[in-house]
Design an enzyme around this catalytic site. Structure first.
Site, PDB file in Angstrom:
ATOM      1  N   GLY A  40     -35.382 -16.777  -1.885  1.00  0.00           N
ATOM      2  CA  GLY A  40     -34.656 -15.627  -2.547  1.00  0.00           C
ATOM      3  C   GLY A  40     -35.028 -14.247  -1.775  1.00  0.00           C
ATOM      4  O   GLY A  40     -34.077 -13.362  -1.630  1.00  0.00           O
ATOM      5  N   GLY A 242     -27.122 -19.800   5.769  1.00  0.00           N
ATOM      6  CA  GLY A 242     -26.601 -19.728   4.946  1.00  0.00           C
ATOM      7  C   GLY A 242     -27.168 -18.805   3.859  1.00  0.00           C
ATOM      8  O   GLY A 242     -26.083 -17.765   2.720  1.00  0.00           O
ATOM      9  N   ASP A 243     -28.530 -18.273   3.955  1.00  0.00           N
ATOM     10  CA  ASP A 243     -28.830 -16.958   2.960  1.00  0.00           C
ATOM     11  C   ASP A 243     -28.376 -16.040   3.515  1.00  0.00           C
ATOM     12  O   ASP A 243     -28.147 -14.963   3.158  1.00  0.00           O
ATOM     13  CB  ASP A 243     -30.012 -16.902   3.004  1.00  0.00           C
ATOM     14  CG  ASP A 243     -30.779 -18.107   2.342  1.00  0.00           C
ATOM     15  OD1 ASP A 243     -30.745 -18.878   1.348  1.00  0.00           O
ATOM     16  OD2 ASP A 243     -31.867 -18.528   2.353  1.00  0.00           O
TER      17      ASP A 243
END
Length: 291
Positions: A40, A242-243
């Site tokens: 997140g 990836g984030d």
């Protein structure tokens, strides 16, 4: 259009090792570093560095003041970030000499979402706003259902894949961001083309971004597929690759970038991130992509 990222915030304990441990093995590490991470937070930082105002939803523990500091420094709005008693989430990361990693996550406060807090948070958003989700918080099915009822656009990175996702109505997801492993877990296929074919059958109205590691990524939507090769770089740590791609990809969508340009920019941002140590610390500023 507002962007809410309702996701995890973890302290990342990164141990540099010669190789990933085998069952029953003990080895000494070369170094240990502690970073602020969690899918997140990482994705929110990527969005913010790409120039998108982002609201961070979720929960941190009583030890979470550093997360608030990092959010402030990166201009992430913490209005909807809840703080409770008990520990924040954390991750134990082995990073080997080939920049491959092995990650164990402890949920902590990330697994303490309540329906009441989710309802309170979503009251600040409306139809057409974006909701970015990952699978490192509880109540994921409730988040998806409530956002769908409001007409929000749900973007899901279903990582890590586990049985909690079986309770989610994934037909309510508008955009999937998945890697080959997650794609295989959703579809039962291994070949990237077959994964995309099956995703199109299962979720015909959804857009899909399938990341392929060193082979790049592919976007699928409206019957089209756009391929983007990986951009060569000196790989040091792939933890936030990836984030970073996710944050920059979503930023490009909000800007109305053409999909080919958007995919290229997201890939370039990821290539910079993997050339640096750490998770959130490795994510580049937009200005670094323009040089």
């Amino acid at each position: 259009m507002k962007v809410l990222n309702y996701g995890s915030l973890n302290y990342d304990y990164v141990y540099e090792v010669e190789h990933i441990n085998q069952p029953g093995e003990t080895q000494s590490c070369r170094s240990r570093n502690v970073f602020c991470g969690g899918k997140g937070l990482n994705q929110s930082i990527a969005l913010a560095k790409a120039g998108v105002p982002v609201y961070q939803g979720g929960t941190i523990g009583e030890d979470g003041e550093l997360f608030l500091k990092v959010c402030r420094e990166n201009h992430i709005d913490t209005t909807y970030l809840n703080q409770i008693e008990g520990p924040s989430g954390h991750a134990i990361i082995q990073l080997d000499q080939n920049a491959e990693n092995c990650i164990i996550i402890y949920g902590g406060a990330n697994q303490s979402q309540t329906k009441e807090k989710i309802d309170e948070t979503l009251e600040g958003f409306e139809k057409g706003d974006l909701l970015l989700l990952q699978n490192e918080v509880n109540c994921l099915d409730y988040l998806i259902d409530q956002a769908y009822e409001k007409g929000m656009i749900t973007i899901l990175n279903p990582s890590p894949w586990d049985d909690k996702l079986e309770a989610c109505d994934l037909r309510k997801v508008k955009i999937f961001l998945i890697n080959e492993i997650e794609g295989g877990q959703i579809t039962g296929k291994e070949d990237p083309e077959e994964i995309l074919d099956e995703m199109e059958k299962k979720f015909p109205e959804a857009q899909v971004v399938l990341t392929l590691g060193g082979k790049g990524a592919c976007y699928q939507g409206s019957g089209n597929r756009i391929y983007q090769g990986a951009i060569p770089t000196n790989v040091v740590d792939t933890t936030a690759a990836g984030d970073t791609f996710t944050g920059y990809f979503i930023a490009g969508m909000t800007e109305g970038l053409g999909m080919e340009e958007n995919m290229h920019r997201a890939a370039k941002a990821a290539s910079i991130a993997v050339s640096r140590m750490g998770a959130s610390d490795s994510i580049p500023e937009l200005s670094e992509l323009q040089g």
